[in-house]
Design a protein around this motif. Structure first.
Motif, PDB file in Angstrom:
ATOM      1  N   GLY A 169     -50.207 -47.964 -17.758  1.00 56.12           N
ATOM      2  CA  GLY A 169     -50.009 -47.380 -19.308  1.00 56.12           C
ATOM      3  C   GLY A 169     -51.047 -47.244 -20.023  1.00 56.12           C
ATOM      4  N   ILE A 195     -52.102 -39.553 -18.640  1.00 52.32           N
ATOM      5  CA  ILE A 195     -50.510 -39.544 -17.544  1.00 52.32           C
ATOM      6  C   ILE A 195     -51.530 -38.936 -16.665  1.00 52.32           C
ATOM      7  CG2 ILE A 195     -49.863 -37.329 -19.175  1.00 52.32           C
ATOM      8  CD1 ILE A 195     -48.168 -40.630 -17.653  1.00 52.32           C
ATOM      9  N   PHE A 202     -44.804 -45.234 -16.466  1.00 53.57           N
ATOM     10  CA  PHE A 202     -46.239 -44.958 -17.381  1.00 53.57           C
ATOM     11  C   PHE A 202     -45.259 -45.470 -18.700  1.00 53.57           C
ATOM     12  CE2 PHE A 202     -48.749 -43.472 -21.018  1.00 53.57           C
ATOM     13  CZ  PHE A 202     -50.665 -43.243 -20.036  1.00 53.57           C
ATOM     14  N   ALA A 224     -45.955 -45.845 -22.783  1.00 54.36           N
ATOM     15  CA  ALA A 224     -46.423 -44.749 -24.139  1.00 54.36           C
ATOM     16  C   ALA A 224     -45.881 -45.066 -25.579  1.00 54.36           C
ATOM     17  CB  ALA A 224     -46.114 -43.544 -23.798  1.00 54.36           C
ATOM     18  N   TYR A 231     -45.796 -40.971 -27.231  1.00 52.64           N
ATOM     19  CA  TYR A 231     -45.421 -41.031 -25.941  1.00 52.64           C
ATOM     20  C   TYR A 231     -44.427 -39.256 -25.862  1.00 52.64           C
ATOM     21  CZ  TYR A 231     -40.266 -41.153 -24.442  1.00 52.64           C
ATOM     22  OH  TYR A 231     -38.986 -40.153 -23.393  1.00 52.64           O
ATOM     23  N   ALA A 276     -47.355 -37.429 -24.315  1.00 53.32           N
ATOM     24  CA  ALA A 276     -47.907 -38.117 -22.871  1.00 53.32           C
ATOM     25  C   ALA A 276     -46.470 -36.767 -21.732  1.00 53.32           C
ATOM     26  CB  ALA A 276     -47.026 -39.212 -22.299  1.00 53.32           C
ATOM     27  N   VAL A 277     -44.927 -36.906 -22.557  1.00 53.89           N
ATOM     28  CA  VAL A 277     -43.852 -36.062 -21.715  1.00 53.89           C
ATOM     29  C   VAL A 277     -44.862 -34.896 -22.092  1.00 53.89           C
ATOM     30  CG1 VAL A 277     -41.495 -35.117 -22.673  1.00 53.89           C
ATOM     31  CG2 VAL A 277     -42.053 -38.103 -22.726  1.00 53.89           C
ATOM     32  N   ALA A 319     -47.171 -33.889 -18.903  1.00 55.78           N
ATOM     33  CA  ALA A 319     -46.347 -34.494 -17.694  1.00 55.78           C
ATOM     34  C   ALA A 319     -45.222 -32.786 -17.465  1.00 55.78           C
ATOM     35  CB  ALA A 319     -45.294 -35.374 -18.138  1.00 55.78           C
ATOM     36  N   ILE A 339     -42.227 -41.937 -17.961  1.00 59.88           N
ATOM     37  CA  ILE A 339     -42.376 -42.580 -19.190  1.00 59.88           C
ATOM     38  C   ILE A 339     -41.542 -43.176 -19.783  1.00 59.88           C
ATOM     39  CG2 ILE A 339     -44.181 -41.274 -20.890  1.00 59.88           C
ATOM     40  CD1 ILE A 339     -44.297 -39.246 -19.960  1.00 59.88           C
TER      41      ILE A 339
END
Length: 342
Positions: free
Chosen positions: A262, A282, A293, A295, A306, A309-310, A313, A322
């Motif tokens: 994280g 990530i 993880f 975020a 967040y 990061a999504v 991914a 996440i």
């Protein structure tokens, strides 16, 4: 035939020299790429702590000055990002000054991590606020060539300064041209300066003296804790340090057998803030085997850490859970309710 072969060798030699020189010629950019994701336990030592199953992991972004090859790499690999120098450094900041600032932000994040972990675990700690420390000075602003990195501002206009809030409240409300008398501790020696505020070039409605600052706290804890962050800089490891410290303070296994990574800043009140480079972090976490993880969700803000990061991914087909978070307590609650990995 021999002459032709010599000409070819000469051409190849010259090309080789050019290719080598291109590596060493710097460009006015920085290139970042996914760094490491590694266990935090070797960095954090709480006296008397026992080893648990599972790991909390520190994630980093690797950054370096761009050359022709790394610049081209950003066009071929979307996990490599390109930044102008002014996007990274404060105006007039040297490489050494930048490193000082990043290491000081790391120190501040470690202090906040310790405070949050010890409060959460109901363990003994003591905080001594000792002014604020100068971590960068902006060129062409009043403090430039007056204050130095590492200076500790202890008083403004005779009033003691204990926290960042004390400083910003005093300076922020001033108009351009306002004089302030500063008492400064410079390597143990008291210095006194009068500095006049000035409007910021890019924000003419806001004035200041042109410094970035951090709190200068001294902590004592029981049991003792030591964090060796080596040469890692920046504030983004604060959340994960706080989790690792708490895990070592408590008998309960907080990681529940999972590999947990994280990122996010953390303040003294446990508020988790956004950081840069999360789309790369990530990737680093997934490559290192992280299963979960954390975020920063920035209270649901559009295009939050967040969200970024999504998206990263999905783009890179990463199989990692996440979890959006806003506060340290939210993370602790999530982990306490997490089922132990079989």
């Amino acid at each position: 035939m021999v002459i032709r072969r010599i000409k070819i060798l000469n051409i190849l030699f010259i090309l080789g020299i050019i290719l080598i020189l291109l590596y060493f010629i710097p460009l006015p950019y920085y290139v970042t790429k996914p760094g490491l994701a590694e266990p935090l336990r070797p960095y954090v030592k709480v006296a008397g702590a026992k080893k648990d199953k599972g790991e909390f992991m520190l994630t980093t972004v690797s950054m370096g000055k761009a050359n022709v090859y790394s610049y081209l790499g950003t066009k071929l690999n979307d996990t490599y990002h390109l930044y102008k120098i002014n996007d990274i450094k404060v105006s007039g900041e040297s490489d050494e000054d930048y490193q000082f600032r990043q290491l000081r932000y790391m120190e501040e994040s470690k202090q906040a991590a310790i405070l949050n972990a010890y409060k959460q675990a109901n363990k003994s700690y003591k905080v001594i606020e000792n002014g604020i420390i100068v971590v960068s000075v902006i060129k062409e602003m009043p403090a430039y060539n007056v204050l130095m990195l590492g200076d500790i501002i202890t008083k403004i206009n005779g009033k003691a300064i204990h926290s960042l809030n004390d400083f910003t409240k005093t300076i922020k409300s001033s108009k351009p041209g306002t004089n302030f008398q500063l008492e400064v501790d410079r390597k143990g020696e008291k210095k006194y300066y009068t500095i006049k505020t000035k409007a910021f070039k890019n924000e003419p409605k806001r004035s200041g003296i042109g410094v970035s600052i951090a709190e200068n706290l001294k902590l004592s804890t029981k049991p003792k804790v030591k964090i060796n962050s080596e040469e890692i800089g920046g504030p983004s490891a604060g959340l994960m340090f706080a989790l690792e410290i708490y895990d070592q303070l408590e008998d309960e296994n907080l990681a529940k057998g999972y590999e947990i990574a994280g990122t996010g800043t953390i303040d003294k009140n446990g508020v988790v803030g956004p950081i840069g480079g999360i789309s790369q972090k990530i990737v680093a976490a997934s490559k290192s085997g992280a299963e979960i993880f954390f975020a920063p969700s920035e209270n649901g803000r559009k295009n939050s850490n967040y969200y970024e990061a999504v998206q990263s991914a999905k783009k890179h087909h990463l199989k990692i859970k996440i979890v959006p978070i806003n506060t340290y307590e939210q993370v602790i609650s999530y982990l306490e309710n997490l089922k132990t990995k079989k």
